[in-house]
Every structure is written in C-alpha cells, then in structure tokens.
Design an enzyme around this catalytic site. Structure first.
Site, PDB file in Angstrom:
ATOM      1  N   CYS A 113       0.991  -1.023  -0.027  1.00  0.00           N
ATOM      2  CA  CYS A 113      -0.065  -0.134   0.016  1.00  0.00           C
ATOM      3  C   CYS A 113       0.608   1.210   0.113  1.00  0.00           C
ATOM      4  O   CYS A 113       1.667   0.573  -0.651  1.00  0.00           O
ATOM      5  CB  CYS A 113      -0.636  -0.079   1.174  1.00  0.00           C
ATOM      6  SG  CYS A 113       0.406   0.313   2.822  1.00  0.00           S
ATOM      7  N   ARG A 114       0.747   2.296   0.224  1.00  0.00           N
ATOM      8  CA  ARG A 114       1.486   3.477   0.833  1.00  0.00           C
ATOM      9  C   ARG A 114       2.780   3.187   1.405  1.00  0.00           C
ATOM     10  O   ARG A 114       3.540   3.506   1.201  1.00  0.00           O
ATOM     11  CB  ARG A 114       0.845   4.571   1.011  1.00  0.00           C
ATOM     12  CG  ARG A 114       1.207   6.004   0.709  1.00  0.00           C
ATOM     13  CD  ARG A 114       0.170   7.062   1.123  1.00  0.00           C
ATOM     14  NE  ARG A 114       1.035   8.412   1.541  1.00  0.00           N
ATOM     15  CZ  ARG A 114       1.548   8.948   2.346  1.00  0.00           C
ATOM     16  NH1 ARG A 114       1.587   7.783   3.852  1.00  0.00           N
ATOM     17  NH2 ARG A 114       2.525  10.110   2.535  1.00  0.00           N
TER      18      ARG A 114
END
Length: 350
Positions: A86-87
C-alpha cells in the site's frame, strides 16, 4: 496496568507479533520475490493512488471496499504467493492478515510504495486491468487488458500477445518493459491490430508469430493460418483460426470474408475465443464450448451492441469481455445477457 497486560500476553505467547500469519519483506527482498512471474502483486490502495503510480503488473483491489474479500476470492489464486503493498505498509499488513486467515500465503512490503520509491525502484502509471482463470488441471491463466484489441496473456510461464500495438490515440504501450512473447497472434492488417514496431520489440528467436497471409506478407515473416486451420503449439496448447468478417451492406470493405482470422486458443482445456474484427456471422454456430470470449463492439467496423448480444447468445461463453469498443455504449449488454447466465465483464481497454 498496560505494562502488566503486555507482559502477560508475551509470556502466554499471545502478543500480535507471535500471532502474525504473513511475512514482511524489505524492498530488496520484495523486488526479488516479485521478479518471479508466478507471484501475484496486489495493490490495496484506492484507485486514484494506483493511477498516480504503482508497481508494474499489480492488481488493484481497494481494501476499504466492502466486498474486498469477495473480490480477492474471485480474482486471486490460492496456490500463488500474494505480494501485497500500500502507501506505507499499514493497510497492506492489515490486508495480508485478512488474506492469510482465509488460506492465502502473503508477503507484505515494509514501508509500502513510499519505501519502494525511496529505494529508487520503478513504478508505472499504466491502467491495465487483470483477470485470472483456472485451467482444467488448476493452472492459472492471466489476462491483461492493454488497449482496444491488444491483450497480454500469461500461462504456465509463457507469454502470449494478441494484436499488440505500440500506440493507439493518446495511449502508448511499453512492450519493451514486458518479456518477449512465446506466442504472438495477429488477426489482420489494420493499424489498431497490426504494429510492426510492437512485433519487433516482442519477438526473438523463440517467438512463434502466427497471423494471416496478408500480415505475413507485410511483415516479411510469420506462420500463416487460414480460416479452418488448426495448430498444436504444445502438449496442452492448440490454436484454431476461425472466420472474421463483415456481411452488412456498406461494411464488407472493412473486413472482407476469408481474409482475416479470429482465434480459439485452448490451454489445458480452457477455451478462449478471440473474435478479432467480425460481425455476428453464421460461422459462429461452430464456435462451441467457450469458457472466455472477447467480442468486438465498434460499429460500423465490427458489431453493434445488438449484434454482440446475438453473437454471445449463439456462442454462450461462460465469461464475456466486450472489447474493441471505442465510444460504443456497452451499458445495456450485461442486463440483456443476464438470463443467459453469461458473466459479462467490461474492462477499460481504451
């Protein structure tokens, strides 16, 4: 009190670190893992984050969507390692835990795509959508919706390209970033299907380039298939060339009868029909037992939505991908085919 509780959990072996059911990899290890084409890369961010840049080949399933688990089960094979990011690594760790709980083997990227970028690793802004299917013996076939009529297929370590073009409108496909093709099929000579540049980039000494007579003449090489021909490409892989043409008055000049090909690929029992540019011709009645069909819907060159619905009703594929659709409105197609039991999937090829 909190310290005492933490101590007791640690003594009892119940702390979260001990119960973790997935692996965390740093950027280097994650990059080495995802270099394996059998590993599935999963991006669990939102669509706008994905569009800004993601790891090449990643499948997007937003972990905040209410049907996240259902999408995972529908799209991801359980016999593959799922490499998740993800981020920053928090959402993906949460997702990895959920997936591991339902039987997936998961690896989480520590630090997420922020750490990936900071380490100088590449990202891409391509928007290819990916679908996966199982063959008769349980092998995975992966479809990448590249653009318009260009499809990338991966099967058992093999790369299969359909009608690759390097540029169409404002969209450019970076074939140099993809592996060389083991098999490359071209249906006919039009520029949205036949690109000599793409063929040159994708081919090497092991590539089998299969096409119709006209394209082989234009390119200067290629294995020619005519309508009705069949080739055994491997023990578990055959291809049949089937008719693709226009019959409607005022359209026959676009795709004359007998010149162009559609293809039926059979990989380990999974039958895939790639129609090329055609209308709902009578020969469709001979196209049988199709698991996955790609049917064009781009009037006046191929089919109208009504013709596509009739064609699907004749073929009766289990899954239908309308493609080559340009600006044609496809919204009516899923409802018109609902009673036929056909799973209609509209992907963003354009």
């Amino acid at each position: 009190m909190k310290k005492v509780l933490t101590f007791l959990l640690a003594v009892l072996g119940l702390n979260t670190a001990c119960s973790q059911n997935f692996d965390n990899y740093d950027v280097k290890a994650f990059a080495e893992l995802t270099a394996d084409p059998d590993v599935v890369i999963l991006d669990v961010r939102k669509a706008d984050e994905f569009a800004e840049g993601h790891i090449a080949g990643a499948i997007l399933i937003d972990q905040f969507q209410s049907d996240f688990a259902e999408q995972v089960k529908a799209k991801l094979p359980k016999d593959k390692v799922i490499a998740i990011y993800c981020r920053s690594g928090r959402r993906s760790a949460n997702a990895a835990g959920k997936l591991a709980d339902i039987g997936y083997k998961c690896v989480n990227l520590k630090g997420g795509i922020l750490a990936w970028k900071e380490a100088g690793m590449p990202v891409t802004a391509d928007t290819y959508e990916v679908d996966m299917f199982k063959t008769r013996s349980g092998k995975t076939v992966t479809f990448h919706a590249l653009t318009h009529a260009s499809i990338r297929i991966q099967y058992d370590g093999k790369e299969i390209e359909i009608d690759p073009v390097t540029k169409l409108g404002n969209k450019t496909i970076d074939y140099a970033a993809m592996p060389k093709a083991d098999y490359l099929f071209v249906t006919h000579e039009h520029g949205d299907h036949f690109s000599q540049d793409a063929i040159k980039i994708l081919t090497d000494g092991k590539t089998r380039f299969i096409t119709n007579q006209r394209c082989a003449e234009m390119y200067g090489s290629g294995e020619v298939m005519k309508n009705g021909d069949k080739l055994q490409l491997a023990d578990d892989f055959t291809v049949e060339a089937v008719p693709a043409y226009n019959y409607s008055e005022g359209r026959t000049q676009f795709h004359p009868k007998g010149r162009d090909n559609g293809y039926i690929l059979t990989v380990d029992g999974l039958r895939i029909y790639i129609a090329g540019d055609t209308e709902d011709i009578p020969e469709l009645s001979a196209v049988k037992d199709i698991d996955i069909a790609f049917l064009p819907c781009n009037q006046p060159y191929t089919m109208t939505p009504g013709q596509l619905v009739r064609a699907a009703g004749i073929i009766k594929p289990k899954v239908l991908f309308p493609y080559h659709y340009g600006q044609t409105d496809l919204n009516s197609i899923p409802s018109l085919l609902r009673n036929d039991g056909i799973d209609v999937r509209i992907r963003h090829y354009e």
